[in-house]
Design a protein around this motif. Structure first.
Motif, PDB file in Angstrom:
ATOM      1  N   UNK A  10       0.971  -1.310  -0.018  1.00 38.39           N
ATOM      2  CA  UNK A  10       0.024  -0.119  -0.077  1.00 38.39           C
ATOM      3  C   UNK A  10       0.868   1.161   0.078  1.00 38.39           C
ATOM      4  N   UNK A  11       2.044   1.175  -0.704  1.00 40.93           N
ATOM      5  CA  UNK A  11       2.859   2.377  -1.044  1.00 40.93           C
ATOM      6  C   UNK A  11       3.797   2.643   0.199  1.00 40.93           C
ATOM      7  N   UNK A  12       4.359   3.856   0.017  1.00 42.11           N
ATOM      8  CA  UNK A  12       5.469   4.268   0.813  1.00 42.11           C
ATOM      9  C   UNK A  12       4.881   5.858   1.085  1.00 42.11           C
ATOM     10  N   UNK A  13       4.985   6.125   2.365  1.00 40.75           N
ATOM     11  CA  UNK A  13       4.676   7.434   2.742  1.00 40.75           C
ATOM     12  C   UNK A  13       5.286   8.014   4.117  1.00 40.75           C
ATOM     13  N   UNK A  14       5.994   9.251   4.043  1.00 46.52           N
ATOM     14  CA  UNK A  14       6.934   9.593   5.168  1.00 46.52           C
ATOM     15  C   UNK A  14       6.247   9.470   6.559  1.00 46.52           C
ATOM     16  N   UNK A  15       5.041   9.989   6.507  1.00 41.89           N
ATOM     17  CA  UNK A  15       4.210   9.908   7.795  1.00 41.89           C
ATOM     18  C   UNK A  15       4.110   8.558   8.512  1.00 41.89           C
ATOM     19  N   UNK A  16       3.446   7.614   7.354  1.00 44.27           N
ATOM     20  CA  UNK A  16       3.271   6.312   7.926  1.00 44.27           C
ATOM     21  C   UNK A  16       4.555   5.687   8.041  1.00 44.27           C
ATOM     22  N   UNK A  17       5.690   5.781   7.579  1.00 39.27           N
ATOM     23  CA  UNK A  17       6.977   5.422   7.884  1.00 39.27           C
ATOM     24  C   UNK A  17       7.313   5.833   9.196  1.00 39.27           C
ATOM     25  N   UNK A  18       7.197   7.051   9.636  1.00 41.36           N
ATOM     26  CA  UNK A  18       7.434   7.759  11.006  1.00 41.36           C
ATOM     27  C   UNK A  18       6.801   6.794  11.901  1.00 41.36           C
ATOM     28  N   UNK A  19       5.561   6.467  11.555  1.00 43.81           N
ATOM     29  CA  UNK A  19       4.854   5.669  12.702  1.00 43.81           C
ATOM     30  C   UNK A  19       5.414   4.193  12.770  1.00 43.81           C
ATOM     31  N   UNK A  20       5.726   3.883  11.722  1.00 42.09           N
ATOM     32  CA  UNK A  20       6.206   2.278  11.537  1.00 42.09           C
ATOM     33  C   UNK A  20       7.794   2.527  12.449  1.00 42.09           C
ATOM     34  N   UNK A  21       8.397   3.371  12.262  1.00 47.63           N
ATOM     35  CA  UNK A  21       9.719   3.449  12.865  1.00 47.63           C
ATOM     36  C   UNK A  21       9.545   3.405  14.350  1.00 47.63           C
ATOM     37  N   UNK A  22       8.909   4.411  14.749  1.00 42.99           N
ATOM     38  CA  UNK A  22       8.820   4.526  16.486  1.00 42.99           C
ATOM     39  C   UNK A  22       7.850   3.414  17.281  1.00 42.99           C
ATOM     40  N   UNK A  23       6.813   2.724  16.382  1.00 41.68           N
ATOM     41  CA  UNK A  23       6.401   1.553  17.059  1.00 41.68           C
ATOM     42  C   UNK A  23       6.709   0.142  16.639  1.00 41.68           C
ATOM     43  N   UNK A  24       7.779   0.076  15.832  1.00 39.83           N
ATOM     44  CA  UNK A  24       7.922  -0.928  15.145  1.00 39.83           C
ATOM     45  C   UNK A  24       9.666  -1.494  15.065  1.00 39.83           C
ATOM     46  N   UNK A  25      10.123  -0.550  14.275  1.00 43.28           N
ATOM     47  CA  UNK A  25      11.515  -1.002  13.721  1.00 43.28           C
ATOM     48  C   UNK A  25      12.515  -0.822  14.719  1.00 43.28           C
TER      49      UNK A  25
END
Length: 460
Positions: free
Chosen positions: A113-128
């Protein structure tokens, strides 16, 4: 010694010791060629967003007419707004928004479902990220262990990717489908408390982002000689009212304002008459000469920036609907949009920069494709020769992965690959891991790895 900090104060402190935040010092706002000589990068920008957001939240908490509205909307924590400001750009990949476009295209081609900087921020702080190196192992990742209120404050767009016909909502979104469970657990309750809208802290961070982005660009590109503020300067109109101004260079201002009107019309944000007058008021403060490098000249432009930021924050309030009123019936919001166009008109929409960005896109795409191919080869679950199709052992698979860059290997191990034989889902998760890896790189690291992996030349 007992903990002296509140939970949200502890959230703020964590970012100073987090690599993806510090990495932002090597990520530019527009392009490496232009940004290399400028005082601002995405880390200094994020620090300013955090500072402005914190002060704006403090002002709103002390603003009596907003008090009940803030309470009904779920509250407002200045420290959570500050932490969100520090977090908000962590998902931006190398080369800024053109990097986002490349990674989004790669993701969609892989069925994600794509790449988006805001969604990636959420992924970084909650998962990565892991709060501690061994607190959850490789199979379970806890993220930064931020408070849910702080996590919710980072989410500008509290929805997944939409459909193309939904316009902006199609491209701007706050979480990937792979991360839906964490969104529902950490963010959804706060969004529900504010009638499905951003939390108040998220709105504060969003406005602080707009204001600081516009104002530090004014400072950067004037002092570097790219934005000629002196050619847009105004003076009081001797035949008009007290708030009427005339451009010193009418032709220059006419060309700029025509450009602004055309660009903002595409977003249904045509500046009003009041916004034009507000911009002309600030333009009356502009320097009359090009930047000469003196401390006095720096103080002059700094004073203009300070005035704009003060006005943009002091006029705000929270409405009964839990929304941040950006002041003066939308005039200040429109004025900040005009200031953003200064960078587009004088810096971004230049043939030289456009050609540079095309090269950056090609470089990032070819590197990402090469990494996906490499990761697929290193993590294959079956031998491909005709003699046998036996499944590799776990030890053999890990041995293959050890040839990959260590962080990419780590990210692949963290992915929840399906236990059933589902090659399509395995492929999607592999591509997402590669995108996670590229998103954590700096622009210099992209240049070096591209030279080695794609061009086959030594980087030094």
């Amino acid at each position: 010694m007992p903990e002296q900090r509140t939970d949200s104060e502890r959230d703020v402190d964590k970012f100073y010791y987090t690599y993806p935040f510090r990495r932002l010092a090597q990520i530019t706002q527009v392009s490496p060629e232009v940004g290399a000589t400028l005082p601002h990068n995405r880390m200094t920008h994020s620090l300013k967003v955090a500072q402005v957001g914190h002060r704006l939240a403090q002002y709103l908490c002390a603003h009596a007419p907003s008090e009940d509205n803030i309470r009904r909307a779920g509250g407002l924590d200045p420290n959570a707004a500050q932490a969100a400001g520090m977090a908000h750009d962590m998902g931006h990949p190398p080369f800024g928004h053109i990097g986002e476009d490349v990674l989004d295209s790669v993701a969609c081609e892989a069925g994600l479902d794509g790449y988006e900087g805001n969604a990636q921020t959420f992924r970084i702080i909650t998962y990565l990220l892991s709060h501690k190196p061994h607190d959850a192992g490789l199979a379970q990742v806890t993220g930064m262990n931020l408070t849910p209120r702080t996590v919710a404050a980072t989410v500008k767009y509290p929805w997944p990717r939409g459909k193309p016909e939904e316009g902006k909502r199609y491209k701007k979104f706050g979480y990937y489908l792979h991360d839906r469970e964490r969104f529902e657990e950490l963010v959804a309750p706060f969004v529900a408390a504010n009638a499905g809208q951003q939390t108040v802290e998220a709105q504060v961070m969003d406005w602080a982002d707009d204001v600081t982005y516009a104002t530090h660009d004014i400072e950067d590109y004037y002092t570097s000689g790219l934005i000629p503020l002196e050619r847009l300067a105004h003076k009081p109109d001797p035949d008009g009212d007290a708030d009427d101004y005339l451009p010193l260079n009418p032709k220059e201002f006419e060309l700029f304002w025509t450009y602004v009107t055309v660009r903002l019309e595409k977003y249904n944000r045509i500046p009003t008459f009041d916004a034009k007058k507000r911009f002309q008021h600030y333009a009356s403060l502009f320097p009359r000469t090009p930047f000469n490098g003196t401390l006095a000249a720096r103080a002059h432009i700094g004073s203009i920036v300070s005035t704009i930021i003060t006005d943009a924050t002091s006029e705000c309030s929270i409405t009964v609907d839990g929304l941040l009123d950006r002041g003066a019936g939308g005039t200040m919001d429109a004025t900040i949009s005009v200031f953003k166009q200064l960078t587009w008109y004088y810096v971004i929409d230049r043939p030289h920069l456009r050609s540079l960005q095309r090269g950056q896109k090609d470089k990032l795409r070819s590197l990402t494709s090469a990494l996906i191919k490499w990761a697929a080869e290193a993590t294959k679950s079956r031998e491909t020769d005709e003699a046998t199709s036996r499944r590799l052992t776990v030890d053999e698979m890990w041995a293959n992965r050890r040839e990959l860059p260590p962080i990419l290997d780590e990210l692949l191990r963290k992915q929840p690959f399906p236990t059933t034989n589902d090659p399509d889902e395995e492929r999607r998760l592999l591509v997402r891991a590669v995108l996670d890896y590229v998103a954590l790189m700096t622009e210099t690291e992209v240049d070096r790895l591209h030279a080695r992996l794609v061009l086959g030349v030594s980087d030094g």
